[in-house]
Motif scaffolding. Structure first.
Motif, PDB file in Angstrom:
ATOM      1  N   GLY A 168       7.134 -19.910 -36.298  1.00 22.36           N
ATOM      2  CA  GLY A 168       6.067 -20.572 -35.186  1.00 22.36           C
ATOM      3  C   GLY A 168       6.781 -21.393 -34.115  1.00 22.36           C
ATOM      4  N   HIS A 169       7.937 -21.652 -34.420  1.00 23.75           N
ATOM      5  CA  HIS A 169       8.784 -22.382 -33.223  1.00 23.75           C
ATOM      6  C   HIS A 169       9.975 -21.863 -33.037  1.00 23.75           C
ATOM      7  CE1 HIS A 169       5.853 -25.630 -33.766  1.00 23.75           C
ATOM      8  NE2 HIS A 169       5.657 -25.543 -35.194  1.00 23.75           N
ATOM      9  N   LEU A 170       9.854 -20.689 -32.830  1.00 25.50           N
ATOM     10  CA  LEU A 170      10.917 -19.820 -32.256  1.00 25.50           C
ATOM     11  C   LEU A 170      10.439 -19.487 -30.700  1.00 25.50           C
ATOM     12  CD1 LEU A 170      12.301 -17.081 -34.756  1.00 25.50           C
ATOM     13  CD2 LEU A 170      13.106 -19.339 -34.150  1.00 25.50           C
ATOM     14  N   PRO A 177       3.896 -25.511 -22.967  1.00 27.83           N
ATOM     15  CA  PRO A 177       4.501 -26.513 -23.840  1.00 27.83           C
ATOM     16  C   PRO A 177       4.005 -26.502 -25.325  1.00 27.83           C
ATOM     17  CG  PRO A 177       2.720 -27.280 -22.471  1.00 27.83           C
ATOM     18  CD  PRO A 177       2.836 -25.958 -21.867  1.00 27.83           C
ATOM     19  N   CYS A 178       4.607 -26.722 -26.343  1.00 26.35           N
ATOM     20  CA  CYS A 178       4.584 -26.579 -27.788  1.00 26.35           C
ATOM     21  C   CYS A 178       4.131 -27.877 -28.321  1.00 26.35           C
ATOM     22  CB  CYS A 178       5.609 -25.788 -28.443  1.00 26.35           C
ATOM     23  SG  CYS A 178       5.218 -25.487 -30.271  1.00 26.35           S
ATOM     24  N   THR A 179       3.245 -27.719 -29.356  1.00 26.01           N
ATOM     25  CA  THR A 179       2.920 -29.327 -29.828  1.00 26.01           C
ATOM     26  C   THR A 179       4.262 -29.909 -30.670  1.00 26.01           C
ATOM     27  OG1 THR A 179       2.735 -28.097 -32.231  1.00 26.01           O
ATOM     28  CG2 THR A 179       0.661 -28.492 -30.991  1.00 26.01           C
ATOM     29  N   CYS A 180       5.555 -29.187 -30.722  1.00 25.10           N
ATOM     30  CA  CYS A 180       6.547 -29.796 -31.192  1.00 25.10           C
ATOM     31  C   CYS A 180       7.493 -30.376 -30.263  1.00 25.10           C
ATOM     32  CB  CYS A 180       7.421 -28.783 -31.867  1.00 25.10           C
ATOM     33  SG  CYS A 180       8.090 -27.532 -30.962  1.00 25.10           S
ATOM     34  N   GLY A 181       7.117 -30.217 -28.926  1.00 26.57           N
ATOM     35  CA  GLY A 181       7.828 -30.520 -27.739  1.00 26.57           C
ATOM     36  C   GLY A 181       8.754 -29.400 -27.123  1.00 26.57           C
ATOM     37  N   GLY A 184       7.263 -22.406 -24.862  1.00 22.07           N
ATOM     38  CA  GLY A 184       7.398 -20.880 -25.065  1.00 22.07           C
ATOM     39  C   GLY A 184       7.404 -20.640 -26.630  1.00 22.07           C
ATOM     40  N   HIS A 185       7.125 -21.604 -27.496  1.00 21.58           N
ATOM     41  CA  HIS A 185       7.173 -21.092 -29.067  1.00 21.58           C
ATOM     42  C   HIS A 185       6.105 -19.969 -29.414  1.00 21.58           C
ATOM     43  CE1 HIS A 185       9.533 -24.561 -29.995  1.00 21.58           C
ATOM     44  NE2 HIS A 185      10.311 -24.115 -29.050  1.00 21.58           N
ATOM     45  N   LEU A 186       6.152 -19.372 -30.291  1.00 26.92           N
ATOM     46  CA  LEU A 186       5.157 -18.417 -30.816  1.00 26.92           C
ATOM     47  C   LEU A 186       3.680 -19.190 -30.895  1.00 26.92           C
ATOM     48  CD1 LEU A 186       3.961 -15.830 -31.979  1.00 26.92           C
ATOM     49  CD2 LEU A 186       5.251 -16.123 -34.282  1.00 26.92           C
TER      50      LEU A 186
HETATM   51 ZN   LIG Z   1       7.344 -25.429 -31.257  1.00 23.59          ZN
END
Ligand SMILES: [Zn+2]
Length: 313
Positions: A168-170, A177-181, A184-186
């Motif tokens: 999910g975070h590749l 922007p992703c929730t993890c900071g 462009g993550h999946l």
């Molecule tokens: Zn992420």
């Protein structure tokens, strides 16, 4: 080591989610689900374990079988050797650092094993669901976020940190922007949260859930169709990476968003067909079969080596 002594031996499985705790009671022999129950998730580690133990007791109270073990699946990073929660999202208060396995063992008086929920999901699907018998499989869970887990050579593969398979975070999926900071993550294209957000941007509508976006896609809404097509393409790309890197022939997609398989499945398949793997290995991408039972059943399956006996407890 637990030996299966009686045909009435039972194993319980627990799925601690952000909104509800689900429990299943399974036959220790073949993991068939005999009964299920659920309750809202309370706040605090001990409260979550007390609710879990209460659900299990309510289920065993109605049977003649003997509870011999319990498995627990929960979001976050889990130290499987101790059953302690190493890290968890803010939506679970009092959970990080909590010795969940020990607390449930104390409450029930039987051996307990704890695992990450996505690990439990793929174990459940391989043992008793959509990928029975698969030696190698990638599990992808599409919920609020996107989780992943790897099943290699007939067992869970954890990698160095216990987080192997977390696709999910590749990166490589655009520039949102992703929730993890990260960027462009999946997850920015394929999670329930992002499907809602992408649709809202495209259609300029008021906020709707990913289920509602799916309904609108089925009615022909072009923005909703586009959002699901993009999610499917991104997932197809992730499938190709798993296949190319690890030779995985089976991918199981579960979680709430996967219920829109009529929309996602064709888009994933189209992407896989567009760039077929050089190896020529046929790839099977299938929706999970166990639905809401998957995590709890997979947690219980930690005590079943091949679905026919309890081992290594
Ligand atoms: Zn992420």
């Amino acid at each position: 080591m637990i030996a299966l002594e009686h045909e009435n031996d039972l194993v319980a499985g627990i799925d601690i989610g952000g909104t509800s705790i689900k429990a299943v009671l399974c036959s220790g022999e073949d993991l068939s689900v005999l009964a299920r129950a659920s309750a809202p998730t309370p706040r605090g580690g001990q409260a979550m374990i007390d609710t879990s133990a209460g659900l299990i007791r309510s289920l065993t109270g109605n049977t003649e079988g003997r509870l011999v073990a319990a498995g627990l699946g929960a979001a976050g990073v889990i130290d499987r050797s101790t059953g302690t929660v190493v890290a968890a999202s803010d939506s679970f208060s009092g959970w990080t650092g909590f010795p969940a396995g020990q607390a449930l063992r104390d409450a029930l008086g039987v051996p307990v094993r704890v695992d990450n929920d996505v690990n439990a999901f793929i174990r459940g699907e391989v043992r008793a669901g959509a990928a029975v018998g698969a030696r190698h499989a990638l599990g992808i869970m599409l919920g609020t976020g996107v989780g992943g887990a790897l099943w290699l050579d007939g067992e869970l593969y954890e990698g160095l940190s216990g987080a192997a398979g977390e696709i999910g975070h590749l990166p490589g999926y655009g520039d949102l922007p992703c929730t993890c900071g990260g960027t462009g993550h999946l997850e920015t294209l394929a999670s329930g949260r992002s499907i809602s957000a992408r649709y809202r941007e495209l259609s300029a509508s008021s906020p709707v859930t990913s289920q509602e976006v799916a309904l609108r896609a089925r009615q022909g809404d072009p923005h909703a169709l586009s959002v699901f097509r993009t999610a499917g393409q991104a997932l197809g790309h992730a499938v190709l990476v798993g296949l190319g890197l690890l030779g995985l022939g089976t991918v199981v997609v579960g979680g709430g968003v996967a219920r829109a398989w009529d929309l996602l499945g064709p888009a994933i398949e189209a992407e896989v067909r567009r760039e077929p793997p050089v190896s020529g290995i046929p790839v099977h991408v299938v929706p999970g079969k166990l639905d809401a039972d998957a995590v709890a059943l997979g947690a219980a399956a930690q005590f079943s080596s091949d679905g026919s006996a309890l081992a290594n407890a």
